[in-house]
Structure formats: C-alpha cells, structure tokens
Write an enzyme that holds these catalytic residues in place. Structure first.
Site, short mmCIF file in Angstrom:
data_model
loop_
_atom_site.label_atom_id
_atom_site.label_comp_id
_atom_site.label_asym_id
_atom_site.label_seq_id
_atom_site.Cartn_x
_atom_site.Cartn_y
_atom_site.Cartn_z
N TYR A 46 0.80 -1.23 0.00
CA TYR A 46 0.00 0.00 0.00
C TYR A 46 0.83 1.27 0.00
O TYR A 46 0.32 2.34 -0.35
CB TYR A 46 -0.99 0.01 1.18
CG TYR A 46 -0.37 -0.32 2.51
CD1 TYR A 46 0.32 0.62 3.26
CD2 TYR A 46 -0.47 -1.61 3.02
CE1 TYR A 46 0.88 0.30 4.48
CE2 TYR A 46 0.09 -1.94 4.24
CZ TYR A 46 0.76 -0.98 4.96
OH TYR A 46 1.32 -1.30 6.17
N GLY A 49 1.16 3.82 -3.15
CA GLY A 49 0.19 4.85 -3.48
C GLY A 49 -0.33 5.63 -2.29
O GLY A 49 -1.14 6.53 -2.44
N HIS A 50 0.14 5.32 -1.07
CA HIS A 50 -0.39 5.99 0.13
C HIS A 50 0.75 6.43 1.04
O HIS A 50 0.96 5.81 2.08
CB HIS A 50 -1.32 5.05 0.88
CG HIS A 50 -2.21 5.73 1.86
ND1 HIS A 50 -1.88 5.90 3.18
CD2 HIS A 50 -3.43 6.26 1.72
CE1 HIS A 50 -2.88 6.50 3.81
NE2 HIS A 50 -3.83 6.72 2.93
N PHE A 51 1.43 7.36 0.84
CA PHE A 51 1.50 8.30 -0.29
C PHE A 51 2.91 8.22 -0.84
O PHE A 51 3.83 8.10 -0.05
CB PHE A 51 1.20 9.72 0.20
CG PHE A 51 -0.17 9.86 0.82
CD1 PHE A 51 -1.28 10.02 0.01
CD2 PHE A 51 -0.34 9.78 2.18
CE1 PHE A 51 -2.55 10.16 0.57
CE2 PHE A 51 -1.61 9.92 2.75
CZ PHE A 51 -2.70 10.11 1.94
N VAL A 56 2.47 6.62 4.48
CA VAL A 56 1.73 6.55 5.74
C VAL A 56 0.85 5.30 5.69
O VAL A 56 0.16 5.06 4.69
CB VAL A 56 0.84 7.81 5.92
CG1 VAL A 56 -0.03 7.68 7.17
CG2 VAL A 56 1.69 9.07 5.99
#
Length: 153
Positions: A46, A49-51, A56
């Site tokens: 994850y 894309g986060h971020f 985070v």
C-alpha cells in the site's frame, strides 16, 4: 502469558500475505487481552500509493490489524481455530480515532481487550501504539458467520 511467533499466528488467523497484519504475539490472556506486534516495512504494497512522497499506513489497516489481533484472542479464548466452514467477520467499528501517522520503520503495538461476548458477537477495546504513544483507538465488534457452501465445485 501466551506468546506466539508467526507459525502460531498462522494457525489462528485465516489471513495471508499481503493482508496478514500481525507478526508476533507478545502476550495473550484468554478471555482477557492480547498484545501483538506489526512491523511496518516500506515493502508493504500500500505504500506505493499511500503516499508516494510521504508513506503513511492507512488508518483502516491499523484498525484491521487491531481486528486481526482480536480474532486471535477470540479463537484462543474459545480453544478453537479457523476452518473452511466459518469465519469471524469484522462487523462494527465505533469511536475510531487516529492520533499520529504510522510510517515505515515503526513497530505497531496492538493492544486489544475483550469487553463482552454475547450471542456470538464479540466487543473489544483496541489501542495501537508506536513507541509507547497512542496512534489509534477504537471499539471493535466481530461475529462468527458460516460460509455458504459452494455448490459449483
């Protein structure tokens, strides 16, 4: 005190990579509470894309990690393990609050205590900490549900 390594955890959670969010159980008292750990790594899928500019851990995954710890606690409390015929589903979240971001390199401590169990529904208080500081708190509910038979096989 019932500590568990990853091999023990895999016996009590049906989750697998990339969705297994408990790495170790430090302490477990059936019917009472659990203290588990999640090592947060930059390799988590994850984080792409986060971020991308400031990775985070999504709050929903912190809550999911608490729910998985609660699942281990429930199975150990009942002296049971997951099977192919039923699952414990996450059925409710109340009072979820996020106090600080969780970033790669953090070690997430997951503390869950049973509040009550009635008619197959379990209620818990969960707290996630990093370095002794609270990063998330929530009330969680889980329930055992039968999995419908798959007649197409």
């Amino acid at each position: 005190m019932n500590a568990m390594d990853i091999q023990g955890i895999l016996k009590f959670l049906p989750h697998r990579f990339p969705f297994l969010l408990v790495d170790r159980v430090k302490e477990l008292e059936p019917g009472k509470h659990i203290v588990a750990m999640k090592n947060v790594s930059i390799n988590e899928p994850y984080f792409c894309g986060h971020f991308p500019h400031y990775p985070v851990m999504p709050g929903v995954l912190i809550v999911e990690a608490l729910a998985q710890a609660a699942g281990i606690l429930s199975f150990k409390t009942m002296g049971d393990a997951p099977d192919e015929k039923s699952l414990y589903f996450f059925v409710g979240i109340d009072k979820a609050r996020f106090k600080a971001p969780v970033v790669p390199g953090d070690q997430l401590e997951l503390r869950v205590e049973i509040v009550r169990q009635m008619r197959g529904i379990w209620k818990y208080n969960g707290t996630a900490l990093v370095g002794g500081e609270v990063v998330c708190e929530a009330e969680l509910m889980c329930a055992k549900r039968d999995i419908p038979a798959n007649d197409s096989q």
